[in-house]
Every structure is written in C-alpha cells, then in structure tokens.
Design a protein around this motif. Structure first.
Motif, PDB file in Angstrom:
ATOM      1  N   ALA A  59       1.377  -0.734 -24.638  1.00 46.85           N
ATOM      2  CA  ALA A  59       2.020   0.521 -24.863  1.00 46.85           C
ATOM      3  C   ALA A  59       1.188   1.706 -24.251  1.00 46.85           C
ATOM      4  O   ALA A  59      -0.056   1.599 -24.272  1.00 46.85           O
ATOM      5  N   ARG A  60       1.764   2.750 -23.889  1.00 45.87           N
ATOM      6  CA  ARG A  60       1.338   3.934 -23.537  1.00 45.87           C
ATOM      7  C   ARG A  60       1.642   4.906 -24.319  1.00 45.87           C
ATOM      8  O   ARG A  60       2.735   4.844 -25.030  1.00 45.87           O
ATOM      9  N   PRO A  61       1.239   6.400 -24.379  1.00 49.13           N
ATOM     10  CA  PRO A  61       1.377   7.326 -25.126  1.00 49.13           C
ATOM     11  C   PRO A  61       3.075   7.874 -24.732  1.00 49.13           C
ATOM     12  O   PRO A  61       3.346   7.733 -23.897  1.00 49.13           O
ATOM     13  N   VAL A  62       3.676   7.955 -26.015  1.00 46.85           N
ATOM     14  CA  VAL A  62       4.898   8.649 -25.755  1.00 46.85           C
ATOM     15  C   VAL A  62       5.146  10.237 -25.956  1.00 46.85           C
ATOM     16  O   VAL A  62       4.606  10.521 -26.991  1.00 46.85           O
ATOM     17  N   TRP A  63       5.346  10.889 -24.939  1.00 50.40           N
ATOM     18  CA  TRP A  63       5.581  12.522 -24.925  1.00 50.40           C
ATOM     19  C   TRP A  63       6.737  12.653 -25.362  1.00 50.40           C
ATOM     20  O   TRP A  63       7.784  12.227 -24.728  1.00 50.40           O
ATOM     21  N   LEU A  64       6.913  13.637 -26.490  1.00 51.53           N
ATOM     22  CA  LEU A  64       8.143  13.960 -26.919  1.00 51.53           C
ATOM     23  C   LEU A  64       8.129  15.686 -26.881  1.00 51.53           C
ATOM     24  O   LEU A  64       7.332  16.392 -27.440  1.00 51.53           O
ATOM     25  N   GLY A  65       9.187  16.150 -26.311  1.00 52.31           N
ATOM     26  CA  GLY A  65       9.406  17.594 -26.082  1.00 52.31           C
ATOM     27  C   GLY A  65      10.570  18.094 -26.678  1.00 52.31           C
ATOM     28  O   GLY A  65      11.258  17.521 -27.352  1.00 52.31           O
ATOM     29  N   LEU A  66      10.462  19.478 -27.109  1.00 50.89           N
ATOM     30  CA  LEU A  66      11.325  20.236 -27.754  1.00 50.89           C
ATOM     31  C   LEU A  66      11.409  19.828 -29.164  1.00 50.89           C
ATOM     32  O   LEU A  66      12.491  19.707 -29.754  1.00 50.89           O
ATOM     33  N   VAL A  67      10.364  19.372 -29.798  1.00 51.65           N
ATOM     34  CA  VAL A  67      10.458  19.218 -31.291  1.00 51.65           C
ATOM     35  C   VAL A  67      10.283  20.285 -32.023  1.00 51.65           C
ATOM     36  O   VAL A  67       9.079  20.750 -32.340  1.00 51.65           O
ATOM     37  N   ASP A  92      16.447   5.698 -31.145  1.00 55.41           N
ATOM     38  CA  ASP A  92      17.416   6.303 -30.154  1.00 55.41           C
ATOM     39  C   ASP A  92      17.421   7.601 -30.373  1.00 55.41           C
ATOM     40  O   ASP A  92      17.501   8.285 -29.251  1.00 55.41           O
ATOM     41  N   ILE A  93      17.359   8.427 -31.782  1.00 57.93           N
ATOM     42  CA  ILE A  93      17.119   9.691 -31.562  1.00 57.93           C
ATOM     43  C   ILE A  93      15.990  10.297 -30.860  1.00 57.93           C
ATOM     44  O   ILE A  93      16.250  11.348 -30.460  1.00 57.93           O
ATOM     45  N   LEU A  94      14.788   9.664 -31.305  1.00 60.51           N
ATOM     46  CA  LEU A  94      13.706  10.143 -30.439  1.00 60.51           C
ATOM     47  C   LEU A  94      13.694   9.900 -28.878  1.00 60.51           C
ATOM     48  O   LEU A  94      13.136  10.585 -28.377  1.00 60.51           O
ATOM     49  N   ASP A  95      14.424   9.126 -28.563  1.00 61.50           N
ATOM     50  CA  ASP A  95      14.580   8.961 -26.967  1.00 61.50           C
ATOM     51  C   ASP A  95      15.283  10.098 -26.272  1.00 61.50           C
ATOM     52  O   ASP A  95      14.935  10.420 -24.956  1.00 61.50           O
ATOM     53  N   LEU A  96      15.903  10.972 -27.156  1.00 64.31           N
ATOM     54  CA  LEU A  96      16.501  12.174 -26.747  1.00 64.31           C
ATOM     55  C   LEU A  96      15.255  13.213 -26.446  1.00 64.31           C
ATOM     56  O   LEU A  96      15.412  14.172 -25.742  1.00 64.31           O
ATOM     57  N   TYR A  97      14.155  13.108 -26.953  1.00 63.43           N
ATOM     58  CA  TYR A  97      13.030  14.176 -27.065  1.00 63.43           C
ATOM     59  C   TYR A  97      12.158  13.349 -25.844  1.00 63.43           C
ATOM     60  O   TYR A  97      11.163  14.244 -25.528  1.00 63.43           O
ATOM     61  N   ALA A  98      12.066  12.244 -25.706  1.00 65.68           N
ATOM     62  CA  ALA A  98      11.095  11.623 -24.908  1.00 65.68           C
ATOM     63  C   ALA A  98      11.202  12.151 -23.282  1.00 65.68           C
ATOM     64  O   ALA A  98      12.163  12.191 -22.721  1.00 65.68           O
ATOM     65  N   PHE A  99      10.088  12.519 -22.737  1.00 61.84           N
ATOM     66  CA  PHE A  99      10.150  12.844 -21.291  1.00 61.84           C
ATOM     67  C   PHE A  99       8.717  12.127 -20.620  1.00 61.84           C
ATOM     68  O   PHE A  99       7.776  11.984 -21.253  1.00 61.84           O
ATOM     69  N   THR A 100       8.767  12.055 -19.417  1.00 65.47           N
ATOM     70  CA  THR A 100       7.717  11.769 -18.577  1.00 65.47           C
ATOM     71  C   THR A 100       6.979  12.981 -18.091  1.00 65.47           C
ATOM     72  O   THR A 100       7.387  13.940 -17.322  1.00 65.47           O
ATOM     73  N   PRO A 101       5.656  13.162 -18.477  1.00 66.47           N
ATOM     74  CA  PRO A 101       4.875  14.421 -18.265  1.00 66.47           C
ATOM     75  C   PRO A 101       4.417  14.485 -16.720  1.00 66.47           C
ATOM     76  O   PRO A 101       4.407  13.262 -16.033  1.00 66.47           O
ATOM     77  N   PRO A 102       4.525  15.470 -16.171  1.00 61.65           N
ATOM     78  CA  PRO A 102       4.152  15.592 -14.675  1.00 61.65           C
ATOM     79  C   PRO A 102       2.539  15.192 -14.432  1.00 61.65           C
ATOM     80  O   PRO A 102       1.579  15.382 -15.426  1.00 61.65           O
ATOM     81  N   ARG A 103       2.166  14.890 -13.476  1.00 64.10           N
ATOM     82  CA  ARG A 103       0.973  14.514 -13.297  1.00 64.10           C
ATOM     83  C   ARG A 103      -0.071  15.672 -13.327  1.00 64.10           C
ATOM     84  O   ARG A 103       0.195  16.654 -12.870  1.00 64.10           O
ATOM     85  N   ARG A 104      -1.261  15.473 -13.988  1.00 63.11           N
ATOM     86  CA  ARG A 104      -1.893  16.809 -14.029  1.00 63.11           C
ATOM     87  C   ARG A 104      -2.617  17.033 -12.824  1.00 63.11           C
ATOM     88  O   ARG A 104      -2.781  16.270 -11.943  1.00 63.11           O
ATOM     89  N   ARG A 105      -2.930  18.483 -12.706  1.00 66.42           N
ATOM     90  CA  ARG A 105      -3.735  18.580 -11.322  1.00 66.42           C
ATOM     91  C   ARG A 105      -4.861  18.027 -10.999  1.00 66.42           C
ATOM     92  O   ARG A 105      -5.178  17.342  -9.767  1.00 66.42           O
TER      93      ARG A 105
END
Length: 109
Positions: A59-67, A92-105
């Motif tokens: 598993a990898r970290p899961v990023w959740l936004g707009l929480v 499923d409900i948290l899947d709505l918040y999940a996103f892939t973060p952009p690569r860091r500089r």
C-alpha cells in the motif's frame, strides 16, 4: 498526516472547525501536522499512511482532499481503525475525496 498551513486549517476554508477536526483525529489515530503540502486547491488535506501491515501488502499513502465536514473526518477515523490502506478497502465515500497529488518540484529535478 494533516496539512495545516497557508490554506488547510485556515479561515480560507470557511465553515470548518479546524481545531476540532484535528483534535478528533488526534483522539483516535496517530497524527502528524504538516506544513503546506502544495495542494492548496484541495484544502483541507489529510494523508493516510499505511500501517506496517499495509506497507507489507504494497500500500501507498492515500491523499484525501476537501475534507471539510465532520462526517468525512469520522469516515477517515473508521477506515483507519479498520486497518487503513492495504488492509481495509477504501470506503466508497472516501473514494470521492481521494486524489493523486502532483509530483513535488524536488522530485522532478
């Protein structure tokens, strides 16, 4: 990991009791507070790290936004108690918040 910097955890995200959100998470699960994670358009951001068992499962970290509501915070607590990434499926409900973060500089150099 809970982002708390320029946008996350600030008055820029209205209608959220940021201190209560952080306190609720801290009462239930290990929490690290982070400076800006460079995804301000997703504020408030919470990153759920996998446990040792989750990492062993790949598993990898899961990023959740707009929480930004109490129910989402409770759903995160419930998922982490169930094992989190790599152990318990992402609800499923948290899947709505999940996103892939952009690569860091720094990573793109």
């Amino acid at each position: 990991m809970v982002c708390r910097d320029c946008c996350c955890g600030s008055p820029k995200v209205t209608g959220v009791d940021h201190a209560a959100q952080t306190a609720r998470l801290r009462a239930e699960v290990p929490v690290r507070i982070s400076d800006c994670l460079d995804v301000c358009d997703q504020a408030n951001v919470i990153v759920v790290q996998p446990s040792a068992a989750g990492r062993a499962a790949g598993a990898r970290p899961v990023w959740l936004g707009l929480v930004n509501d109490r129910d989402a915070t409770e759903d995160i607590v419930t998922w982490v108690h169930a094992g989190g990434p790599g152990v318990a499926p992402l609800p499923d409900i948290l899947d709505l918040y999940a996103f892939t973060p952009p690569r860091r500089r720094a990573e793109s150099r």
